[in-house]
Scaffold this active site. Structure first.
Site, PDB file in Angstrom:
ATOM      1  N   LEU A  23       0.876  -1.165   0.000  1.00  0.00           N
ATOM      2  CA  LEU A  23       0.000   0.000   0.000  1.00  0.00           C
ATOM      3  C   LEU A  23       0.914   1.215   0.000  1.00  0.00           C
ATOM      4  O   LEU A  23       1.911   1.244   0.731  1.00  0.00           O
ATOM      5  CB  LEU A  23      -0.900   0.022   1.244  1.00  0.00           C
ATOM      6  CG  LEU A  23      -1.900  -1.128   1.385  1.00  0.00           C
ATOM      7  CD1 LEU A  23      -2.664  -1.007   2.701  1.00  0.00           C
ATOM      8  CD2 LEU A  23      -2.875  -1.165   0.211  1.00  0.00           C
ATOM      9  N   ASP A  24       0.591   2.230  -0.806  1.00  0.00           N
ATOM     10  CA  ASP A  24       1.480   3.385  -0.852  1.00  0.00           C
ATOM     11  C   ASP A  24       1.365   4.212   0.422  1.00  0.00           C
ATOM     12  O   ASP A  24       0.513   3.967   1.282  1.00  0.00           O
ATOM     13  CB  ASP A  24       1.231   4.221  -2.117  1.00  0.00           C
ATOM     14  CG  ASP A  24      -0.150   4.850  -2.168  1.00  0.00           C
ATOM     15  OD1 ASP A  24      -0.608   5.393  -1.141  1.00  0.00           O
ATOM     16  OD2 ASP A  24      -0.782   4.823  -3.242  1.00  0.00           O
ATOM     17  N   LYS A  25       2.226   5.183   0.540  1.00  0.00           N
ATOM     18  CA  LYS A  25       2.343   5.988   1.764  1.00  0.00           C
ATOM     19  C   LYS A  25       1.013   6.599   2.187  1.00  0.00           C
ATOM     20  O   LYS A  25       0.705   6.675   3.385  1.00  0.00           O
ATOM     21  CB  LYS A  25       3.386   7.090   1.520  1.00  0.00           C
ATOM     22  CG  LYS A  25       3.597   8.036   2.685  1.00  0.00           C
ATOM     23  CD  LYS A  25       4.626   9.100   2.316  1.00  0.00           C
ATOM     24  CE  LYS A  25       4.799  10.123   3.424  1.00  0.00           C
ATOM     25  NZ  LYS A  25       5.786  11.175   3.043  1.00  0.00           N
ATOM     26  N   THR A  44      -2.063   5.505   1.456  1.00  0.00           N
ATOM     27  CA  THR A  44      -3.167   4.550   1.500  1.00  0.00           C
ATOM     28  C   THR A  44      -3.129   3.810   2.833  1.00  0.00           C
ATOM     29  O   THR A  44      -2.067   3.424   3.308  1.00  0.00           O
ATOM     30  CB  THR A  44      -3.071   3.544   0.341  1.00  0.00           C
ATOM     31  OG1 THR A  44      -3.117   4.255  -0.898  1.00  0.00           O
ATOM     32  CG2 THR A  44      -4.240   2.561   0.374  1.00  0.00           C
TER      33      THR A  44
END
Length: 248
Positions: free
Chosen positions: A105-107, A109
């Site tokens: 999951l990106d930063k 999210t």
């Protein structure tokens, strides 16, 4: 045993991640840099190191579920000293085991994230052929029309790659003119949900993963919550039974 498989079984990550580590010249075998995936390792005799740290095949497998908080990356390091989920669980929960995330999951999210040291399991879950559903709750700018919803569900172009058919349910139109939607995909391309939404004209404002297979945020209801889970229970919730992996 091939070097790539050795790294995977050592909990370094999926086969793809291990291949990238080898390609970048980060692996040494008995002190010599090794960039060949299929280099044979004699387990118990050869010394394998990644970035100067020895790695070995681990017998005990660990599985954790984290409700990922905002502002953390899933990589062990991003080169910019951004705090990682591994920093977070070490500081809050005292967990020191060498783990990796199952997908990322990106930063910006939040939500459901599996952490483990089981490379075989990781490779099985993230493989697109398994068709394990990943479900997201997204707040997007503007009102999503039925035509845009259909365009999204038919798949969109991502830098020359056509995404597989997906699902989008419009939950509600918020009072400020935005839309709350629920999105289901079974692929895991980098920033895929954000790019797919942008492609139909709607930037993502907030994004949370709420389900993988039949695994939900139950038990990790608040951001930052973490629980340890039995591997057999986890496999079943992700769609694995005696007949193998299934999509439901």
């Amino acid at each position: 045993m091939k070097l790539q498989i050795y790294l995977q079984k050592s909990g370094v990550g999926s086969r793809r991640k291990c291949a990238g580590i080898i390609e970048r010249g980060l692996v040494t075998v008995n002190g010599e840099r090794q960039t060949v995936f299929w280099h044979e390792i004699e387990v118990g005799r050869d010394l394998v190191e990644v970035s100067g740290k020895a790695v070995s095949i681990v017998d005990e497998k660990f599985y954790y579920i984290l409700n990922k908080p905002l502002g953390y990356v899933c990589a062990n390091s991003d080169g910019f000293n951004t705090p990682t989920v591994f920093d977070f669980i070490r500081e809050r929960y005292g967990i020191e085991e060498k783990l990796h995330s199952v997908g990322r999951l990106d930063k910006n999210t939040t939500g459901l994230l599996i952490l483990t040291n089981d490379g075989d399991f990781t490779n099985a879950v993230i493989h697109p052929g398994r068709k394990v559903d990943k479900v997201y709750r997204a707040l997007v700018k503007g009102i999503v029309s039925e035509n845009q919803k259909k365009e999204f569900e038919n798949g969109v172009d991502m830098d020359g790659y056509r995404t597989a058919p997906a699902k989008m349910e419009i939950i509600e139109e918020t009072g400020d003119g935005n839309s709350l939607v629920e999105i289901t995909i079974h692929e895991g391309k980098k920033r895929q949900v954000r790019i797919m939404c942008r492609s139909i004209g709607h930037e993502v404002v907030e994004l949370q993963r709420i389900r993988i297979g039949n695994l939900t945020l139950d038990g990790v209801n608040e951001a930052g919550d973490l629980i340890k889970i039995d591997g057999e229970i986890l496999f079943k919730r992700l769609g694995y039974n005696q007949k193998g992996w299934c999509s439901k």
